[in-house]
Enzyme design. Structure first.
Site, short mmCIF file in Angstrom:
data_model
loop_
_atom_site.label_atom_id
_atom_site.label_comp_id
_atom_site.label_asym_id
_atom_site.label_seq_id
_atom_site.Cartn_x
_atom_site.Cartn_y
_atom_site.Cartn_z
N GLU A 38 0.82 -1.22 0.00
CA GLU A 38 0.00 0.00 0.00
C GLU A 38 0.84 1.26 0.00
O GLU A 38 0.44 2.28 -0.58
CB GLU A 38 -0.94 0.00 1.22
CG GLU A 38 -2.04 -1.04 1.15
CD GLU A 38 -1.66 -2.38 1.76
OE1 GLU A 38 -2.55 -3.25 1.87
OE2 GLU A 38 -0.46 -2.55 2.12
N LYS B 109 -17.75 -0.41 5.28
CA LYS B 109 -18.26 -1.40 4.34
C LYS B 109 -19.75 -1.25 4.08
O LYS B 109 -20.22 -1.41 2.94
CB LYS B 109 -17.95 -2.81 4.87
CG LYS B 109 -18.33 -3.91 3.89
CD LYS B 109 -17.93 -5.27 4.40
CE LYS B 109 -18.30 -6.35 3.38
NZ LYS B 109 -17.90 -7.70 3.83
N PHE C 68 -12.04 -6.72 13.75
CA PHE C 68 -10.93 -7.24 12.95
C PHE C 68 -10.56 -6.24 11.85
O PHE C 68 -11.40 -5.77 11.11
CB PHE C 68 -11.33 -8.58 12.32
CG PHE C 68 -10.27 -9.15 11.42
CD1 PHE C 68 -9.06 -9.59 11.92
CD2 PHE C 68 -10.50 -9.24 10.04
CE1 PHE C 68 -8.08 -10.11 11.08
CE2 PHE C 68 -9.53 -9.75 9.20
CZ PHE C 68 -8.32 -10.19 9.72
N GLN C 69 -9.29 -5.93 11.78
CA GLN C 69 -8.72 -4.98 10.81
C GLN C 69 -9.38 -3.60 10.89
O GLN C 69 -9.60 -2.94 9.88
CB GLN C 69 -8.80 -5.54 9.38
CG GLN C 69 -7.84 -6.72 9.17
CD GLN C 69 -7.60 -7.06 7.73
OE1 GLN C 69 -8.46 -6.86 6.88
NE2 GLN C 69 -6.42 -7.58 7.44
N MET D 176 24.26 8.64 3.26
CA MET D 176 24.19 9.95 3.88
C MET D 176 24.39 9.87 5.39
O MET D 176 25.05 10.73 6.00
CB MET D 176 22.86 10.64 3.56
CG MET D 176 22.80 12.09 4.01
SD MET D 176 24.06 13.12 3.22
CE MET D 176 23.23 13.56 1.69
#
Length: 578
Positions: free
Chosen positions: A50, A162, A112-113, A477
C-alpha cells in the site's frame, strides 16, 4: 435507478476524469474491487504494497499536475498508506486516498482490521472524511478532489465503511462546489505587487529563490520572463528544480545544505530576496538568524500560513504564483530596462566569479566509478529529456547537483519528509502517465530495498522504468554524517554483507539486470538499458568513500560550507569555510 456506494464511488471518479487508480484489495473493499472487475473506463494498477500504491499515485500527480488516486483496505492496509500520505503533504501533492473501514456499527469496537485512520492521518492530510451515509458520498468525493487540487494542494483521505459501500441510494453528482470555510486567495494584493516591483527596480543585488509552488501553479514561463526581463539570478529549492531551466546562464542551481557555493553566496550577499512558492525550509535557510542578513525579502505564496512562519518578510504577497507573476511582470514592463542592465551588470559579474571560484566538482582522475559521473552521463545521454525520480540520501543530492533539469515536472523526489523507498513506485506512476517517456529512478542500495517489491508491478504492467542504483554498500548519507561528526563510528550503516545481488534480484522479477564496476562501463550500461523496452535495474558499484559536497553543517549559516579539498587538507572533520 439506485446505485450502491461502490458504484457511486466509481461513477464519481469517472466524473472527475480519473483513468487510473493504484491500490491493493482486502476484505472490506471487496465489493468495490468486484465493481472494478468489469470496469472499462477505470484501470486499477495493483501494487505490491500500500505504501507503493500511494507513492505511485504521488509520482503520477507530480508528473501530470492531476490528483493521484489510491484505494486500499482497512486496518493495516490503511495504516500502510501513512508514509505516502505524509510524503505528499510535506511536498504539497494532490492525492485522494480511499481507505476501507469496518461497518459503522463496529467502529470503536476493535473489530478485525479496524484502525482509526481518520485520527491517524489528521496531522498529515489537508483534510479527511469518514463517510457515514451513502447519500453523502458523491458530495464528499467532489469536495475531496476540490480540496486536494486547489489552493496549496495536498492529500485528502476518505474512509469508507463497508456498509456505506454496499448501501444503495440515488446517484446525484454535484456539478459545482462551494465551501464556505475554504476559499483560497488566488489574486495577489495589487499594492503589495506594486511594492515588490519597486523593490526589484531599486535592488542592486537581487536573487530569486523559486520553490515547488512555481511548478504546482504552472508558472515556469512567467518566472523565466521575470528573470530575463529584470536580469535576476535564480536559485531553485529541491522541490523547485525544473521550475527554471538549470542550464540557463541565470541559474544558480540549488541553495542550502548541499546547494551550490554560488547559490548560497549569492543569497548571503543579496540586498533583495524574491522567494516564490517556497517555504524557507531549514535545509534551505541553515541558521535562520544568519540567513540573507542584508536582504529585504519578498515572499509570494498561496498559503498564508507559510509566510513569516520561518523568516521575517518585508513584502508578503498571498496568491497563486502564476497570477501574481503575471501581474508583476506587467507592472515591471513600465520600469527602465536599460537601467537594470547597468545596475545588474556588476552583480552578475560577481556571481560569475562565485561560479568560477567554486564550481561543483569531484575527482575525475580515477577509474573507480564516481556517483557524480553516473549522473552526468545520464544527463548527457538523455539531454535532459527524461523524468527523473530519486530515493532519498546521497543519491538524491548528487542528482539535484549534477543533473540539469530544464523543464518542470521532470524531477520527482521526496523533499520535506525525505522518504526512502519513494523513487521506484513514483517512477511507476510517472511511467503510467507518460508511457513514451524515459523514466529513471536514481537510487541508493539502501533505499531501493524499501520498496523493491514494486519491480513486480513494473514488470507485470510492462512499465519500462529504469533504476540506476548508486551502490556504495552503505546507508550513504548517514555514513557521511558519522564520518564527519561521529569520529567514523559507522554504527549500523555498513551494508556490505547484506547488500544483495541486484542483477539476480532483477532477473528473479523477470526484469533486466545490468552492472558496472568501473568507469569505462558506465556509458555502455546506460545506453543498453535505455534501449531495452522493459524494466531495467542497473547496479553501479561506486566509491564507498564519496561524500556530498558542499555541505553546510547543522546549525551553521549557509555560507559556512565544508568542501572536499578543505577537509582533505586540514585533516579535520568540522572545518567550516566561509
Amino acid at each position: 435507478m439506485k446505485l450502491s456506494g461502490a458504484e457511486i464511488l466509481l461513477e464519481c471518479l469517472k466524473k472527475e476524469g480519473v483513468k487510473h487508480i493504484f491500490g491493493y484489495p482486502g476484505g472490506v473493499v471487496l465489493n468495490i474491487f468486484d465493481q472494478l472487475h468489469d470496469e472499462k473506463e477505470l484501470k486499477l494498477i495493483l501494487t505490491r504494497h500500500e505504501q507503493g500504491a500511494v507513492h505511485a499515485a504521488d509520482g503520477y500527480a507530480r508528473a501530470t499536475g492531476k490528483a493521484g488516486v489510491a484505494l486500499v483496505t482497512s486496518g493495516p492496509g490503511a495504516t500502510n498508506t501513512v508514509t505516502g500520505i505524509a510524503t505528499a503533504a510535506m511536498d504539497s501533492i494532490p492525492l485522494v486516498v480511499f481507505s476501507g473501514q469496518v461497518p459503522t456499527l463496529l467502529i470503536g469496537n476493535d473489530a478485525f482490521q479496524e484502525a482509526d485512520i481518520v485520527g491517524i492521518t489528521r496531522p498529515c492530510t489537508k483534510y479527511n472524511f469518514l463517510v457515514k451515509d451513502v447519500g453523502d458520498l458523491a458530495q464528499i468525493i467532489k469536495e475531496a478532489f476540490y480540496i486536494a487540487t486547489t489552493g496549496r494542494p495536498g492529500p485528502v483521505l476518505i474512509d469508507l465503511p463497508k456498509d456505506v459501500t454496499t448501501a444503495k441510494t440515488d446517484f446525484v453528482w454535484p456539478e459545482s462546489i462551494k465551501m464556505r470555510s475554504y476559499n483560497p486567495t488566488y489574486e495577489g494584493n495589487k499594492w503589495m505587487i506594486s511594492q515588490a516591483a519597486h523593490a526589484i527596480a531599486k535592488a542592486k543585488k537581487p536573487v530569486i529563490v523559486a520553490g515547488g509552488g512555481v511548478i504546482i501553479s504552472g508558472a515556469s514561463k512567467e518566472l523565466k520572463e521575470l528573470a530575463e526581463h529584470a536580469k535576476l539570478p535564480v536559485a531553485m529549492t529541491l522541490m523547485g528544480l525544473g521550475a527554471f531551466p538549470g542550464s540557463h546562464k541565470l541559474s544558480l542551481g540549488m541553495p542550502g545544505m548541499h546547494g551550490t557555493y554560488y547559490a548560497n553566496k549569492s543569497i548571503q550577499e543579496s540586498d533583495l530576496l524574491i522567494a516564490i512558492g517556497m517555504r524557507f525550509d531549514d535545509r534551505v535557510t541553515g541558521k535562520v538568524s544568519a540567513f540573507a542578513p542584508h536582504a529585504k525579502i519578498i515572499h509570494i505564496d498561496i498559503d498564508p500560513t507559510s509566510i513569516r512562519k520561518n523568516v521575517r518578510v518585508d513584502i508578503p504577497i498571498v496568491g497563486d504564483v502564476k497570477r501574481v507573476l503575471t501581474t508583476l511582470n506587467k507592472v515591471l514592463k513600465g520600469e527602465v530596462k536599460e537601467q537594470w542592465k547597468e545596475v545588474r551588470k556588476a552583480w552578475l559579474k560577481q556571481i560569475d566569479d562565485f561560479k568560477a571560484e567554486r564550481p561543483l566538482t569531484y575527482d575525475r582522475d580515477t577509474d573507480i566509478i564516481k556517483p557524480q559521473f553516473v549522473i552526468e552521463k545520464i544527463n548527457e545521454l538523455t539531454k535532459g529529456d527524461a523524468i527523473i525520480t530519486t530515493e532519498v540520501g546521497q543519491n538524491q543530492m548528487w542528482t539535484a547537483q549534477f543533473y540539469k533539469f530544464d523543464k518542470p515536472r521532470t524531477f520527482l523526489s521526496s523533499g520535506g519528509l525525505g522518504t526512502m523507498g519513494y523513487g521506484l513506485p513514483a517512477a511507476i506512476g510517472a511511467q503510467l502517465a507518460f508511457p513514451n517517456k524515459l523514466v529513471i529512478d536514481i537510487a541508493g542500495d539502501g533505499s531501493i530495498q524499501m520498496n523493491i517489491q514494486e519491480l513486480a508491478t513494473a514488470v507485470i504492467n510492462r512499465f519500462p522504468v529504469k533504476v540506476a542504483i548508486l551502490n556504495n554498500r552503505f546507508l550513504g548519507m548517514v555514513r557521511q554524517w558519522q564520518e564527519l561528526f561521529f569520529k567514523e563510528r559507522y554504527s549500523h550503516t555498513r551494508l556490505d554483507e547484506s547488500v544483495p545481488d541486484f542483477v539476480k534480484i532483477a532477473e528473479a522479477y523477470n526484469a533486466v539486470g545490468l552492472r558496472a564496476v568501473k568507469r569505462s562501463e558506465v556509458e555502455p550500461v546506460l545506453k543498453e538499458a535505455f534501449k531495452i523496452k522493459r524494466p531495467v535495474l542497473m547496479d553501479f558499484v561506486i566509491d564507498w568513500k564519496e561524500k556530498v559536497y558542499p555541505m553546510v553543517p547543522a546549525g551553521a549559516a549557509i555560507d559556512e560550507m565544508l568542501f572536499l579539498e578543505e577537509v582533505k587538507k586540514s585533516g579535520k572533520k568540522l572545518k567550516a569555510v566561509k
